[in-house]
Scaffold this motif. Structure first.
Motif, short mmCIF file in Angstrom:
data_model
loop_
_atom_site.label_atom_id
_atom_site.label_comp_id
_atom_site.label_asym_id
_atom_site.label_seq_id
_atom_site.Cartn_x
_atom_site.Cartn_y
_atom_site.Cartn_z
N ALA A 1 40.05 47.56 31.24
CA ALA A 1 39.74 48.40 30.13
C ALA A 1 38.45 47.60 29.20
CB ALA A 1 40.90 48.64 29.20
N LEU A 2 37.70 48.40 28.60
CA LEU A 2 36.75 47.75 27.77
C LEU A 2 37.05 47.98 26.21
CD1 LEU A 2 33.95 46.64 27.05
CD2 LEU A 2 32.89 48.66 27.81
N LEU A 3 37.23 46.77 25.37
CA LEU A 3 37.23 47.07 24.12
C LEU A 3 36.24 46.53 23.34
CD1 LEU A 3 40.29 44.51 24.60
CD2 LEU A 3 40.62 46.92 23.88
N VAL A 4 35.76 47.39 22.34
CA VAL A 4 34.73 47.48 21.58
C VAL A 4 35.00 46.97 20.07
CG1 VAL A 4 32.64 48.45 20.91
CG2 VAL A 4 33.51 49.17 23.25
N THR A 5 34.53 45.73 19.55
CA THR A 5 34.66 45.47 18.23
C THR A 5 34.32 46.26 17.16
OG1 THR A 5 32.91 43.70 18.25
CG2 THR A 5 35.28 43.14 19.05
N HIS A 6 32.76 46.52 17.32
CA HIS A 6 32.14 47.50 16.39
C HIS A 6 30.73 47.91 17.25
CE1 HIS A 6 30.32 43.37 16.09
NE2 HIS A 6 29.23 43.87 15.07
N GLU A 7 30.03 48.76 16.42
CA GLU A 7 28.91 49.62 17.02
C GLU A 7 27.50 48.97 17.01
OE1 GLU A 7 30.18 50.22 14.08
OE2 GLU A 7 29.05 51.12 12.76
#
Ligand SMILES: [Zn+2]
Ligand SMILES: [Zn+2]
Length: 253
Positions: free
Chosen positions: A53-59
């Motif tokens: 999975a790929l987790l994204v902290t912010h845009e």
């Protein structure tokens, strides 16, 4: 099995980090062009399809520019807050997480926590597996009491040393950008991170990896100097991630 992590590159031009335990491989952010991420994955002995999975902290671009293309190409499940998801275009396969609720992906427990940063709904993560805890923290303007509590007792910290405050003030950025970076919703400077390290219990710390060093407003020497007493005689080594190459794997024994 051992919890371990490696940075694929970190700085204002792009960030991505791997966290692995057993057969679970998580990527935190994909802020480098997809081809660069592919090359660096291979450099640390992994391939894109290994990612659970790929987790994204912010845009922000330096964390998210490769997210949509990477996830589409490899059908990678994406996890992020609703606010972050609303700010990134052309996402597929997105699952939303709460900043205040742990989740499990494969064999890793993820504890998200909110951070003060000028994005829609930014969060950072503690990863727990095999009795070890790794905290990943970048892109935060200051350290809240809640964050401090989340970071206490970790076995490793991958943490932002964005800038030296004097170098930032004297440096080449326009005044508006200087103000943004130094604000309470910007980035941690060397002194802030060093102070945090001296306040945290360090008995269990095996690694500190410095992330997101500014190439214009910081140097490895300034980071080490700011840590001074907090580093002297410490049993944990300090490694600094760089923009243009991955680090080695760091194992939490
Ligand atoms: Zn950033
Ligand atoms: Zn940011």
């Amino acid at each position: 099995m051992t919890l371990r992590f490696a940075s694929l590159g970190s700085g204002s031009r792009g960030n991505a980090l791997l966290v692995e335990f057993g057969s679970t491989l998580l990527m935190v952010d994909c802020g480098l062009p997809r081809k660069v991420v592919e090359e660096r994955l291979h450099a640390v002995g992994r391939s894109p399809r290994d990612i659970t999975a790929l987790l994204v902290t912010h845009e922000h671009t330096d964390h998210a520019q490769g997210v949509a293309t990477f996830a589409r190409r490899y059908n990678t499940p994406l996890w992020m807050t609703p606010g972050t998801a609303s700010a990134i275009r052309e996402l597929v396969n997105v699952k939303t997480l709460s900043c205040h609720r742990p989740l499990e992906i494969g064999e890793i427990t993820i504890e998200p926590f909110p951070v003060p940063h000028d994005a829609r709904e930014p969060c950072q993560f503690v990863f727990a597996a095999g009795g070890r805890r790794l905290a990943v923290l970048t892109d935060t303007g200051h350290v809240t009491a809640h964050m401090h509590a989340r970071l206490e007792g970790c076995d490793a910290l991958a943490i932002e040393f964005n800038h030296d405050l004097v170098s930032l003030q004297r440096g080449p950025y326009p005044e508006s950008l200087k103000a943004r970076v130094a604000s309470r919703f910007g980035h941690l400077n060397n002194a802030q991170t060093s102070e945090l390290l001296t306040k945290l219990g360090r008995d269990r710390l095996q690694w500190v990896v410095g992330l997101h060093l500014s190439e214009k407003n910081n140097t490895p020497e300034q980071v080490r100097e700011s840590l001074g007493p907090a580093l002297d005689g410490a049993r944990y080594p300090l490694h600094l991630a760089t923009q243009d190459a991955p680090t080695a794997w760091h194992a939490l024994d």
